[in-house]
Design a protein around this motif. Structure first.
Motif, PDB file in Angstrom:
ATOM      1  N   GLY A   1      22.383   5.737   3.897  1.00  0.00           N
ATOM      2  CA  GLY A   1      22.158   7.020   3.215  1.00  0.00           C
ATOM      3  C   GLY A   1      20.692   7.405   3.181  1.00  0.00           C
ATOM      4  O   GLY A   1      20.322   8.529   3.542  1.00  0.00           O
ATOM      5  N   CYS A   2      19.835   6.471   2.775  1.00  0.00           N
ATOM      6  CA  CYS A   2      18.409   6.807   2.663  1.00  0.00           C
ATOM      7  C   CYS A   2      17.563   6.022   3.657  1.00  0.00           C
ATOM      8  O   CYS A   2      16.342   6.117   3.643  1.00  0.00           O
ATOM      9  N   GLN A   3      18.255   5.257   4.507  1.00  0.00           N
ATOM     10  CA  GLN A   3      17.559   4.522   5.565  1.00  0.00           C
ATOM     11  C   GLN A   3      16.478   3.606   5.015  1.00  0.00           C
ATOM     12  O   GLN A   3      15.383   3.523   5.557  1.00  0.00           O
ATOM     13  N   ARG A   4      16.823   2.937   3.929  1.00  0.00           N
ATOM     14  CA  ARG A   4      15.869   1.984   3.370  1.00  0.00           C
ATOM     15  C   ARG A   4      16.561   0.663   3.073  1.00  0.00           C
ATOM     16  O   ARG A   4      17.751   0.614   2.792  1.00  0.00           O
TER      17      ARG A   4
ATOM     18  N   GLN B   1      23.190 -16.958   4.807  1.00  0.00           N
ATOM     19  CA  GLN B   1      23.660 -17.665   6.004  1.00  0.00           C
ATOM     20  C   GLN B   1      23.081 -17.109   7.304  1.00  0.00           C
ATOM     21  O   GLN B   1      23.398 -17.615   8.382  1.00  0.00           O
ATOM     22  N   GLY B   2      22.220 -16.089   7.198  1.00  0.00           N
ATOM     23  CA  GLY B   2      21.643 -15.497   8.409  1.00  0.00           C
ATOM     24  C   GLY B   2      20.861 -16.500   9.225  1.00  0.00           C
ATOM     25  O   GLY B   2      20.752 -16.385  10.448  1.00  0.00           O
ATOM     26  N   GLY B   3      20.353 -17.511   8.554  1.00  0.00           N
ATOM     27  CA  GLY B   3      19.562 -18.524   9.238  1.00  0.00           C
ATOM     28  C   GLY B   3      20.347 -19.278  10.295  1.00  0.00           C
ATOM     29  O   GLY B   3      19.757 -19.863  11.211  1.00  0.00           O
ATOM     30  N   ALA B   4      21.675 -19.256  10.187  1.00  0.00           N
ATOM     31  CA  ALA B   4      22.489 -19.925  11.210  1.00  0.00           C
ATOM     32  C   ALA B   4      22.225 -19.312  12.575  1.00  0.00           C
ATOM     33  O   ALA B   4      22.305 -19.985  13.600  1.00  0.00           O
ATOM     34  N   GLU B   5      21.906 -18.007  12.600  1.00  0.00           N
ATOM     35  CA  GLU B   5      21.542 -17.324  13.848  1.00  0.00           C
ATOM     36  C   GLU B   5      20.034 -17.142  13.952  1.00  0.00           C
ATOM     37  O   GLU B   5      19.548 -16.408  14.827  1.00  0.00           O
ATOM     38  N   GLY B   6      19.328 -17.739  13.023  1.00  0.00           N
ATOM     39  CA  GLY B   6      17.865 -17.622  13.062  1.00  0.00           C
ATOM     40  C   GLY B   6      17.349 -16.274  12.604  1.00  0.00           C
ATOM     41  O   GLY B   6      16.199 -15.918  12.889  1.00  0.00           O
ATOM     42  N   THR B   7      18.164 -15.490  11.889  1.00  0.00           N
ATOM     43  CA  THR B   7      17.690 -14.177  11.433  1.00  0.00           C
ATOM     44  C   THR B   7      17.722 -14.086   9.916  1.00  0.00           C
ATOM     45  O   THR B   7      18.609 -14.615   9.252  1.00  0.00           O
ATOM     46  N   LEU B   8      16.733 -13.386   9.404  1.00  0.00           N
ATOM     47  CA  LEU B   8      16.725 -13.033   7.991  1.00  0.00           C
ATOM     48  C   LEU B   8      17.383 -11.667   7.866  1.00  0.00           C
ATOM     49  O   LEU B   8      16.931 -10.696   8.484  1.00  0.00           O
ATOM     50  N   ASN B   9      18.468 -11.593   7.118  1.00  0.00           N
ATOM     51  CA  ASN B   9      19.173 -10.325   6.914  1.00  0.00           C
ATOM     52  C   ASN B   9      18.869  -9.781   5.525  1.00  0.00           C
ATOM     53  O   ASN B   9      18.964 -10.499   4.538  1.00  0.00           O
ATOM     54  N   MET B  10      18.513  -8.511   5.493  1.00  0.00           N
ATOM     55  CA  MET B  10      18.327  -7.828   4.214  1.00  0.00           C
ATOM     56  C   MET B  10      19.285  -6.645   4.185  1.00  0.00           C
ATOM     57  O   MET B  10      19.583  -6.057   5.226  1.00  0.00           O
ATOM     58  N   HIS B  11      19.738  -6.290   2.986  1.00  0.00           N
ATOM     59  CA  HIS B  11      20.666  -5.168   2.895  1.00  0.00           C
ATOM     60  C   HIS B  11      19.945  -3.854   3.192  1.00  0.00           C
ATOM     61  O   HIS B  11      18.826  -3.629   2.737  1.00  0.00           O
ATOM     62  N   HIS B  12      20.623  -3.000   3.958  1.00  0.00           N
ATOM     63  CA  HIS B  12      20.049  -1.731   4.383  1.00  0.00           C
ATOM     64  C   HIS B  12      21.010  -0.608   4.031  1.00  0.00           C
ATOM     65  O   HIS B  12      22.223  -0.777   4.108  1.00  0.00           O
ATOM     66  N   CYS B  13      20.459   0.543   3.645  1.00  0.00           N
ATOM     67  CA  CYS B  13      21.271   1.698   3.250  1.00  0.00           C
ATOM     68  C   CYS B  13      21.220   2.761   4.349  1.00  0.00           C
ATOM     69  O   CYS B  13      20.136   3.199   4.747  1.00  0.00           O
TER      70      CYS B  13
ATOM     71  N   PRO C   1      24.148  -5.692   5.630  1.00  0.00           N
ATOM     72  CA  PRO C   1      23.014  -6.519   6.072  1.00  0.00           C
ATOM     73  C   PRO C   1      22.508  -6.082   7.444  1.00  0.00           C
ATOM     74  O   PRO C   1      23.282  -5.633   8.282  1.00  0.00           O
ATOM     75  N   ARG C   2      21.214  -6.211   7.621  1.00  0.00           N
ATOM     76  CA  ARG C   2      20.584  -5.865   8.899  1.00  0.00           C
ATOM     77  C   ARG C   2      19.435  -6.848   9.122  1.00  0.00           C
ATOM     78  O   ARG C   2      18.695  -7.144   8.181  1.00  0.00           O
ATOM     79  N   PRO C   3      19.301  -7.349  10.331  1.00  0.00           N
ATOM     80  CA  PRO C   3      18.200  -8.297  10.586  1.00  0.00           C
ATOM     81  C   PRO C   3      16.839  -7.623  10.397  1.00  0.00           C
ATOM     82  O   PRO C   3      16.651  -6.475  10.794  1.00  0.00           O
ATOM     83  N   VAL C   4      15.930  -8.363   9.786  1.00  0.00           N
ATOM     84  CA  VAL C   4      14.549  -7.878   9.669  1.00  0.00           C
ATOM     85  C   VAL C   4      13.630  -8.823  10.442  1.00  0.00           C
ATOM     86  O   VAL C   4      14.072  -9.855  10.956  1.00  0.00           O
ATOM     87  N   SER C   5      12.355  -8.471  10.468  1.00  0.00           N
ATOM     88  CA  SER C   5      11.413  -9.219  11.316  1.00  0.00           C
ATOM     89  C   SER C   5      11.175 -10.638  10.830  1.00  0.00           C
ATOM     90  O   SER C   5      10.816 -11.517  11.604  1.00  0.00           O
ATOM     91  N   GLY C   6      11.359 -10.844   9.526  1.00  0.00           N
ATOM     92  CA  GLY C   6      11.045 -12.164   8.970  1.00  0.00           C
ATOM     93  C   GLY C   6       9.558 -12.357   8.752  1.00  0.00           C
ATOM     94  O   GLY C   6       9.116 -13.432   8.346  1.00  0.00           O
ATOM     95  N   ARG C   7       8.777 -11.319   9.023  1.00  0.00           N
ATOM     96  CA  ARG C   7       7.327 -11.409   8.819  1.00  0.00           C
ATOM     97  C   ARG C   7       6.940 -10.650   7.551  1.00  0.00           C
ATOM     98  O   ARG C   7       7.571  -9.661   7.195  1.00  0.00           O
TER      99      ARG C   7
END
Ligand SMILES: [Zn+2]
Lengths: 132, 396
Positions: free
Chosen positions: A31-34, A17-29, A53-59
């Protein structure tokens, strides 16, 4: 084109549903910052449950792809491109999607792409198009 | 690494297979009985000797043509009295029934386990063309852990995923369609010598290159052919197998590893799971790839056969295309003959256990017109993506 949509839940809804705000969200940790995909309540690398979830560049770029010619059911229009995308935000951060908005036979491995969303009901499908 | 190699306590003592129809007029249960009773008799056993049953993937209580008969139905129909039985999709690929059955014997639960697999996709496809689609079939929204990341993008067949592995292999290693063609052409040439094979007329390179593109770079002739068939083997404790009519075919080593996510895209995009499966198998034996006299390698899609050749060390990693070019290395008289019954590409999509049946047929010297020169060791490997397993077989 009738697509089978995902059942939303607390783990996956930010992705779908991130697209509702125009962002691609991927899960981020934390603990290991990945980043990791698909989203889950725990990081498969370090087992931290401080994830979300954290927004990513989408690129990103095309790691591999296929032009599907077979009409598997009456609802699908062919040909269409299925691809594995690697996002620019982190090496190895991948997802499967479709490449849209260009002639199918011009898709190439390593081609730069960026996300574009297509809303169906309460899901924003993250497709990818050629980076201009 | 391992302190006990359980599989060495287990051998194949008998094999059986129904007719291979496209379609067959027989029921799924009739096909299953034909295979099971032939295997039990071949092992020199009777119904009452069977104390375990294994199947991959088993029946999901829906009679799906992919696996319409599971252990429960066969136990009931044959009046078996078992100490252990098991089916289910979640295992290391189409050979999971063999591996599970061997574990049941090695653990002391069973002495003779019947392993079987029935498939009726040819008859089902007369009325439902999607009967063999691998993807999620639930009604409504997709809540599958696995498929929800693919079906929304119209990944509607396993071929879309296999095609992307193939495309990546082409890109990284320069593999060409004319090379990949040799998998389908070799299987077709082998099928000509197998009276049970579905397609037996010769296939030329032009036939292959001219066949319809399904999902680039994979063509119609890169896909296996649906059939109705059942295949069964009897696994026996090694001491019991030695008392039977056939020289035991020992399970010398198995590969069942999964060290990557259960995913199509979060894994190695050329080797998939085949690397860790093969490494595990070779770590459990002193034999080497050069000891093999034949290889029966999964060809649900042709690309997978080539990838298994690489993973198993039958050619160097990335060299699969060059190794199979011209077809000589994988022909009946080549370095490593493959899929000698025509594989699933031309023989019929028996889906896993058919490879074991053919390996045993060759090891026992029963292959008639298609018999290879005598050999004692063969490898069977099946699966693709995150789903894979292998078994190294040695005739005593
Ligand atoms: Zn982590």
């Amino acid at each position: 084109m009738a697509r089978k949509l995902p059942a939303l839940n607390p783990d996956n809804s930010a992705f779908w549903q991130g697209g509702a705000e125009g962002t691609l969200n991927m899960h981020h940790c934390q603990g290991c910052q990945r980043y990791f995909h698909p989203p889950a309540p725990i990081c498969p690398r370090c087992l931290s449950q401080d994830v979300g979830p954290r927004p990513v560049s989408g690129r990103g770029k095309v790691l591999s792809y296929t032009i599907n010619h077979q009409r598997w059911n009456a609802d699908v229009e062919v040909p269409y491109v299925v691809a594995i995308i690697e996002l620019a935000d982190q090496p190895g951060l991948r997802l499967v999607s479709n490449i849209v908005g260009m002639p199918v036979d011009e898709v190439r491995i390593d081609m730069p792409v960026r996300v574009t969303f297509s809303q169906v009901e309460d899901v924003w499908l993250p497709f990818f198009e050629r980076e201009a | 690494m391992f302190d006990r190699l359980f599989e060495k306590d287990v051998a194949i003592s008998g094999i059986g297979q129904s007719e291979v129809g496209r379609p067959s007029g027989l029921s799924a249960m009739q096909l299953t009985l034909d295979a099971a009773l032939e295997a039990i008799a071949d092992a020199g056993l009777s119904r009452d000797d069977i104390d375990g049953v294994a199947c991959w993937p088993g029946d999901n209580n829906n009679g799906d043509a992919f696996s319409p008969v599971g252990p429960n139905a066969l136990i009931s129909t044959l009046g078996l009295k078992v100490n252990w039985f098991g089916g289910g999709y979640e295992g290391p690929g189409p050979l999971a029934g063999v591996i599970n059955g061997a574990m049941a014997i090695a653990s002391g639960l069973c002495k003779h386990v019947l392993v079987f697999r029935t498939i009726t996709e040819a008859s089902r496809r007369l009325t439902d063309k999607t009967a063999s689609a691998l993807t999620n079939k639930t009604i409504g929204r997709d809540s599958s852990f696995f498929w929800q990341w693919y079906t929304p993008f119209n990944v509607l067949s396993g071929i879309n995923l296999m095609a992307m592995y193939a495309q990546r292999h082409f890109h990284e290693y320069g593999t060409r369609p004319e090379q990949l063609a040799q998998i389908a052409m070799t299987c077709r040439a082998n099928a000509a010598l197998n009276p049970k094979a579905v397609y037996r007329t010769p296939m030329s390179l032009d036939d292959y290159m001219g066949s319809r593109m399904i999902s680039t770079p994979l063509r119609m002739l890169d896909c296996d052919v649906h059939c109705d068939a059942s295949t069964a083997i009897v696994l026996s404790r090694i001491d019991a197998a030695r008392g039977g009519p056939n020289p035991p075919i020992r399970l010398e080593a198995i590969g069942a590893a999964l060290h990557q996510p259960w995913s199509w895209d979060q894994i190695d995009l050329t080797a998939m799971v085949t690397g860790e499966v093969a490494r595990m198998m070779w770590s459990r034996t002193d034999l080497k790839p050069s000891d093999l006299g034949s290889a029966q390698l999964y060809d649900g899609f042709s690309i997978l056969t080539m990838i298994w050749l690489e993973a198993l060390g039958l050619c160097p990693l990335g060299e699969g295309g060059r190794f199979i070019e011209g077809g000589h290395n994988i022909a009946r008289d080549g370095v490593i003959p493959i899929n000698t019954n025509g594989g699933q590409l031309s023989g019929g999509r028996t889906h896993g256990l058919g490879y074991v049946h053919e390996a045993c047929t060759q090891l026992w010297g029963r292959a008639g017109e298609r018999q290879l020169k005598a050999h004692r060791a063969s490898v069977v490997a099946a699966g693709g993506g995150p789903l894979g397993g292998s078994v190294l077989l040695v005739r005593e």
